[in-house]
Design an enzyme around this catalytic site. Sequence first.
Site, PDB file in Angstrom:
ATOM      1  CG  HIS A 129      -4.258   2.632  -1.084  1.00  0.00           C
ATOM      2  ND1 HIS A 129      -5.199   1.863  -0.430  1.00  0.00           N
ATOM      3  CD2 HIS A 129      -3.404   3.069  -0.107  1.00  0.00           C
ATOM      4  CE1 HIS A 129      -4.930   1.842   0.868  1.00  0.00           C
ATOM      5  NE2 HIS A 129      -3.850   2.575   1.095  1.00  0.00           N
ATOM      6  CG  HIS A 181       2.129  -0.015   4.520  1.00  0.00           C
ATOM      7  ND1 HIS A 181       1.740  -1.029   5.384  1.00  0.00           N
ATOM      8  CD2 HIS A 181       1.027   0.755   4.306  1.00  0.00           C
ATOM      9  CE1 HIS A 181       0.458  -0.869   5.679  1.00  0.00           C
ATOM     10  NE2 HIS A 181      -0.008   0.201   5.049  1.00  0.00           N
ATOM     11  CG  ASP A 222      -2.084  -0.888   1.135  1.00  0.00           C
ATOM     12  OD1 ASP A 222      -2.131  -1.680   0.185  1.00  0.00           O
ATOM     13  OD2 ASP A 222      -2.965  -0.813   2.014  1.00  0.00           O
ATOM     14  CG  ASP A 223       0.068   3.793   2.370  1.00  0.00           C
ATOM     15  OD1 ASP A 223      -1.087   3.604   1.938  1.00  0.00           O
ATOM     16  OD2 ASP A 223       0.330   3.871   3.572  1.00  0.00           O
TER      17      ASP A 223
END
Length: 370
Positions: free
Chosen positions: A234, A334, A183-184
């Site tokens: 996302h 992440h 993610d991110d």
Amino acid sequence: MKKSFELCRIMSFILVFIFSLSFSLQASPYDSMEIIINDRFIKNSPKTVLINDVVYIPLSQLQDNLGIKVYFQEDDGSYHIYWWSNFLYINKEKNIIMVNNEYKSHEHAVEIINDVLYIPEDMLVEILGFRIEKIDSVKGFRIITNDKVMTAEELLKMREEEKKAKPAIGKYNGPKVAYITFDDGIVRGNSEKILDILKEKNVKATFFVLGNTISRNQDILKRMAEEGHSIGNHSYSHRKEIIYKSSDSLKNEIDKTSDLILETIGKAMYLFRPPYGSKIIKGQNYQKALEDYKIILWNVDSNDSRVKDIKAEQIYKNVVAQVQNKRSAIILMHETKAESVKALPMIIDYLIKSGFEIKAIEEDEVISYK
């Protein structure tokens, strides 16, 4: 008596006029039609628009699906369109159309709406050489680019059969499978190192990227796609107060990111991971905004973003502890964390040794959270 008669007549005329006007303002069945290319319904399809009773097609939004390229010239505002061995030029005043160095006249002008090039339906046929078909039962506008396609009846039958055959989420009974997800991103430095490790280990992962990281990292996003990894959405900002302000705000965040992904890799993607989890998006309005997307959560949390100053060894141990009794593991990591990059090779080696097949998530894949 005469006055009453005149008044009644006038009122009748007004009512007829209002009825006629409301009827004429009803949406045409050929406005906002879904696009179908040959034998494929386009997921989250851009829509047709009706201008002066003429159906217009959002050509620049369909370039990847149609095998064409549309280039917008910033200096003079013109459009250049390439398809197969042909070339079409349209000037910014939209009154000159040139095909393969030959000027062509056309009854209807092209339209540019919000930087999207729309062309009239007959231009698809007369200039680009495609065939078109309107399928009223599904409000579909079909563009046919080759000779060997299904009939409309066969196409609709296939679509119904696919809907019936689509398995339910949670019914996976195959071999053990692990999905490593990040993610991110995109994070310059960390992202390249992750891609290098995945390439060395010959495994694929899924990257849920933030829209506000794409413009300055287009080369990395292209590499992710080129090396066979899945790209997910996302949101644009990852800011809760913006994303979940309303369902419209959520859709705007997703659409902005989706457009940037399409613009960068030439392909639309429909995986979405909601920032901060799924509790907020359970409302009906949010579900409506997400109807074209496949929501991907996780069942293994590496805790790399929850624990301050966590080290690679602990991230590895967190994953190992959670995957042991699972046949399907969706692992949350992440890109923003350098220690996660260090833990990744250990996690991959453990998963392979434990009999997991490591895969990227596909849009049409059945995902089990068990």
